[in-house]
Design a protein around this motif. Sequence first.
Motif, PDB file in Angstrom:
ATOM      1  N   SER A 282       0.888  -0.991   0.133  1.00  0.00           N
ATOM      2  CA  SER A 282      -0.193  -0.009  -0.031  1.00  0.00           C
ATOM      3  C   SER A 282       0.850   1.234   0.009  1.00  0.00           C
ATOM      4  CB  SER A 282      -0.786  -0.223   1.368  1.00  0.00           C
ATOM      5  OG  SER A 282      -1.570  -1.229   1.254  1.00  0.00           O
TER       6      SER A 282
ATOM      7  N   CYS B 224      -7.120  -3.991  -6.484  1.00  0.00           N
ATOM      8  CA  CYS B 224      -5.805  -3.756  -6.864  1.00  0.00           C
ATOM      9  C   CYS B 224      -4.982  -4.761  -7.613  1.00  0.00           C
ATOM     10  CB  CYS B 224      -5.100  -3.032  -5.684  1.00  0.00           C
ATOM     11  SG  CYS B 224      -6.145  -1.789  -4.924  1.00  0.00           S
TER      12      CYS B 224
ATOM     13  N   GLU C  46      -5.387   3.217   1.435  1.00  0.00           N
ATOM     14  CA  GLU C  46      -4.812   4.373   1.246  1.00  0.00           C
ATOM     15  C   GLU C  46      -4.530   5.131   2.513  1.00  0.00           C
ATOM     16  OE1 GLU C  46      -8.615   6.038  -0.648  1.00  0.00           O
ATOM     17  OE2 GLU C  46      -7.438   6.237  -2.603  1.00  0.00           O
TER      18      GLU C  46
ATOM     19  N   SER D 107      -0.599   3.021  -3.095  1.00  0.00           N
ATOM     20  CA  SER D 107      -1.821   3.920  -2.841  1.00  0.00           C
ATOM     21  C   SER D 107      -1.390   4.771  -1.909  1.00  0.00           C
ATOM     22  CB  SER D 107      -2.875   2.884  -2.502  1.00  0.00           C
ATOM     23  OG  SER D 107      -2.606   1.973  -1.269  1.00  0.00           O
TER      24      SER D 107
END
Lengths: 352, 352
Positions: free
Chosen positions: B271, B336, B327, B275
């Motif tokens: 992540s 994803c 996020e 993101s």
Amino acid sequence: MKSIQTENYSIHFNSNCYSALNTHLKAINYSILFILVDENTHNFCLPQFIEQIETSCTIEIIEIEAGEEHKTIETCVGVWNALSELGADRKSLIINLGGGVVTDLGGFVASTFKRGLNYINVPTSLLAMVDASVGGKTGVDLGHLKNQIGVINPGEMVLIDTNFLETLPENQLRSGLAEMLKHGLIYSRDYWNKFSTDAISDYDNLIYESVIIKNSIVTKDPLEQNLRKTLNYGHTLGHAIESYFLSHPEKEALLHGEAIAVGMILATYISTELSDFPKSENEAIKKVIKRVFGEVTFSPTDYDAIIELLKYDKKNEHGNINFVLLENMGKPIIDCQVSNELIIKAFEYYRA
Amino acid sequence: MKSIQTENYSIHFNSNCYSALNTHLKAINYSILFILVDENTHNFCLPQFIEQIETSCTIEIIEIEAGEEHKTIETCVGVWNALSELGADRKSLIINLGGGVVTDLGGFVASTFKRGLNYINVPTSLLAMVDASVGGKTGVDLGHLKNQIGVINPGEMVLIDTNFLETLPENQLRSGLAEMLKHGLIYSRDYWNKFSTDAISDYDNLIYESVIIKNSIVTKDPLEQNLRKTLNYGHTLGHAIESYFLSHPEKEALLHGEAIAVGMILATYISTELSDFPKSENEAIKKVIKRVFGEVTFSPTDYDAIIELLKYDKKNEHGNINFVLLENMGKPIIDCQVSNELIIKAFEYYRA
């Protein structure tokens, strides 16, 4: 013949089948399209079926062995493994092309793989067209106990192409007639009368009418609380007879419809004794059913073993074996209890 | 702790469990009450559970072997046969008393026997209390592939009696913590913060809060179209790691939570790369998870085999492997795609 649209799925006939299927395939972006067949439908139905499909999707064929004796969890494990190896995911579609074994087992496999894939039934036998593929019942046998394991989960659509009947052996065609006769007995004297003439013809319209009857029943009672139970007419003893012949080392297995035909004669006789079904009609019904199905041979030693199997019936509740009986043609009553003595009398009446 | 009532089922806690169960048993006239246990819950949980039940119904106990390696279709066949032999009918109730293996497998067995019996889950492990028994997912493994076969079908109720946790070995308790940490990461920074202190205490309230979070997610999206997918955080790689260790001849199997703990560290690292998850928080998360779960040893030769297993993940669609990423804490994003190179980098980060 007009398509039938229910809340959860649709049923299409003959020329409408393929346009409906192709529209569906275009609308839903499936990842892989699996077609489940048995060795017979692989040879006799798959080529003309595939010819009608318009898709750019990868098509994979999975074949199982033909016959009720392969409607098992072991066969499911084989199909689940094949799906895994061929990369099936939740956006895959399974099309079950075959008789009741393929549609029942394939529906169960699809409903349980990764907790549920979409599926479509394309019944190729008369029995599957008028019964197995409509109403969302899926399942497999557990040992010799019929359909013990399954779920209720209707697929996306049912495609009934009566051209497939041309590939069917005579005895298989006859097997499907039992459920159609049943639809007459429990629902409509007019429909029954269409079978009491000497030669049965115009199968297309008879099938359509049977599907309308079955669909109307399951739509009103999808979870089998009351009305849907009437579809079990002749099946309490019929299933036990089918199981008994399947497991007996010296008897030849009966087709489902052949066993149900006997079950319906027995249930109608019991109805004359317990619910005042007219005796004269009972005789006529026995005559019609025997004309279509011929005679199955029983000896008194078979009775007890068949009665013993009744205790595994899926419709039993609180230890009671629940029969559907008839008060009159088209007037069924559910949850009736029947003594073993009367069952034996019914077998004697069948043989008389 | 107040009971939670959803559209389809209810969840009760501690002292409320048994009054709710006994009221239910009184209201529904069940034919037979089956209790499914494994050898551990048979010894350590069944006696105090039975003591609380008020019923005149026959109670039958069915025992399966303990452990993930027995979460198979073969075990289901054993339980289905036992149900048949003991006379289970559609008015029978199955109570699954045990950890995730018993509740997942028992839920599947109940949902498919005679096309569906009522069932109640009584989770006895922390993992089953906060995860497995809420939300109606049932299932068993296919070979080494986790939960490949199952249906979504919530039982009648879930009874969470935290007294059962006292019977649980330390590593099993820890295994359940992984899902609770996950609920913090995907849903609530406040909840996560309760775990970032040195000693975790007040399990009762933490469990209650986890169940509220999980239930709120599955209620909004029962069929896993979008929001429910976020519960898969850490599970894409976590399941593959769990499968890999389970099937590897020289590695000791990991508990589900132990594998998911690794998966969450990997997913959080990914992540940060894909993101914009804050790098500083990432470090803190790794520290908390490693403090609870310790370190699992990987070598670079393991990576490829684990990545290979990803292709069987149930959440894959159209050949894509779908990750849940973050996020920010409490802000997950679904579907994803992650490159193999980045997965390897994540493993290197885990080991650093």
